[in-house]
Design an enzyme around this catalytic site. Sequence first.
Site, PDB file in Angstrom:
ATOM      1  N   SER A 164       1.002  -1.224   0.059  1.00  0.00           N
ATOM      2  CA  SER A 164      -0.002  -0.031  -0.105  1.00  0.00           C
ATOM      3  C   SER A 164       0.920   1.199  -0.011  1.00  0.00           C
ATOM      4  CB  SER A 164      -1.086   0.032   1.384  1.00  0.00           C
ATOM      5  OG  SER A 164      -1.870   0.951   1.003  1.00  0.00           O
ATOM      6  N   THR A 165       0.683   2.059   0.977  1.00  0.00           N
ATOM      7  CA  THR A 165       1.630   3.273   1.082  1.00  0.00           C
ATOM      8  C   THR A 165       3.035   3.028   1.223  1.00  0.00           C
ATOM      9  OG1 THR A 165      -0.250   4.304   2.371  1.00  0.00           O
ATOM     10  CG2 THR A 165       1.857   5.450   2.334  1.00  0.00           C
ATOM     11  N   HIS A 190      -2.438  -0.905  -3.477  1.00  0.00           N
ATOM     12  CA  HIS A 190      -3.860  -0.145  -3.320  1.00  0.00           C
ATOM     13  C   HIS A 190      -3.669   1.213  -4.474  1.00  0.00           C
ATOM     14  CE1 HIS A 190      -4.160  -1.936   0.971  1.00  0.00           C
ATOM     15  NE2 HIS A 190      -4.501  -2.786   0.040  1.00  0.00           N
ATOM     16  N   MET A 283      -0.001   1.067   5.324  1.00  0.00           N
ATOM     17  CA  MET A 283      -0.777   1.456   6.492  1.00  0.00           C
ATOM     18  C   MET A 283      -1.733   0.239   6.602  1.00  0.00           C
ATOM     19  SD  MET A 283      -2.757   4.655   7.447  1.00  0.00           S
ATOM     20  CE  MET A 283      -4.013   4.346   6.127  1.00  0.00           C
ATOM     21  N   ASP A 286      -4.484  -4.739   5.691  1.00  0.00           N
ATOM     22  CA  ASP A 286      -4.724  -5.603   4.679  1.00  0.00           C
ATOM     23  C   ASP A 286      -3.437  -6.629   4.296  1.00  0.00           C
ATOM     24  OD1 ASP A 286      -6.013  -6.664   2.482  1.00  0.00           O
ATOM     25  OD2 ASP A 286      -5.439  -4.997   0.984  1.00  0.00           O
TER      26      ASP A 286
END
Length: 348
Positions: A164-165, A190, A283, A286
């Site tokens: 993600s991030t 993401h 973050m 998931d």
Amino acid sequence: MSIKVLVVDDSALIREVLTRMLSRDGDIDVVGTATDPIDAREKIKALNPDVVTLDIEMPNMNGLDFLDRLMRLRPTPVVMVSTLTKKGASETLLALELGAVDFVAKPSAEYEGGIEAFGAGLRDKIRAAARSDVRGRAGRIEAPKVAIKTAAAPAGALIAIGASTGGVEAIRAVLVDMPLDCPPIVIAQHMPAGFTTRFAARLDELCAIKVVEAQDRMPLLPGHAYVARGGLHLRVERSSGQLKCRLGEDGLESGHRPSVDVLFESVAKAVGPMAVGAILTGMGRDGARGLKLMRDAGAYTLGQNQASALVYGMPRVAFEEGAVVEQAPIETMAGRLAHALVRLKTAA
């Protein structure tokens, strides 16, 4: 203690919308706004914000030029505010390469879930940026790389990666080191619809292996990586003895679509012990449940270590829940994946 944010955008309307959205929950304080990078430079010195939101197209200095200077001279968490266009997607990916933590697409009538969903997503990204280790990353000594001669594996093997991030750069760091004989790689990052096409194309330009945006029923081939399309879940299924991509528009999982949990769970079912999984910077949680299912199915699982992760959220949760066999810095992740594949070859 509230998170101090400086909003930089030449549009008065966007400055007003972002300020209103960011201030809603009370834990984020917009300490100032700036109309261009020259104005922003002075206000960053005076206000010392925790996070900066930055537009790309601005007068006096391009946002990318300003970002480049800022990350070299005063590393600060930056969230880009991007347009949903092909040019906007390319510039956003360049911003992430230059050191931006994350991005949001400018609010519009087409935004899924409406303006409220945009605001909630923006606030989450600001919170993640505030916790990111931008300064630490700028001064970190990277682990030495070792050239990977082979990542060959038995037929039916697969690598699954979730992030993600900070994942755009982390995924690039892994894929550029992957040799052409590697098994298929499936990736859930993401990212909203409209950006994954350009993300896959950019990776394809940089890597020896072929990188594409996943299409429904696309066969999974060695030497290829498949990026989940923004707004769609990616699953792996076995059909007529062959592994294939399946795309789905079903509900959000762990708050996301594509979801790392959805991808990893499908890999656990379809590939089992012939899979190798890696959860990278991001973050939230998931991917932790899905990676645990992969490990329980006999797969070898890796997590990015804290020192190299921009946001040590997803890898931390996965490690704490027993989903991770081994933690590794991002510079050696491709090598560790290749080593795990060698074990498969030996076992076969």
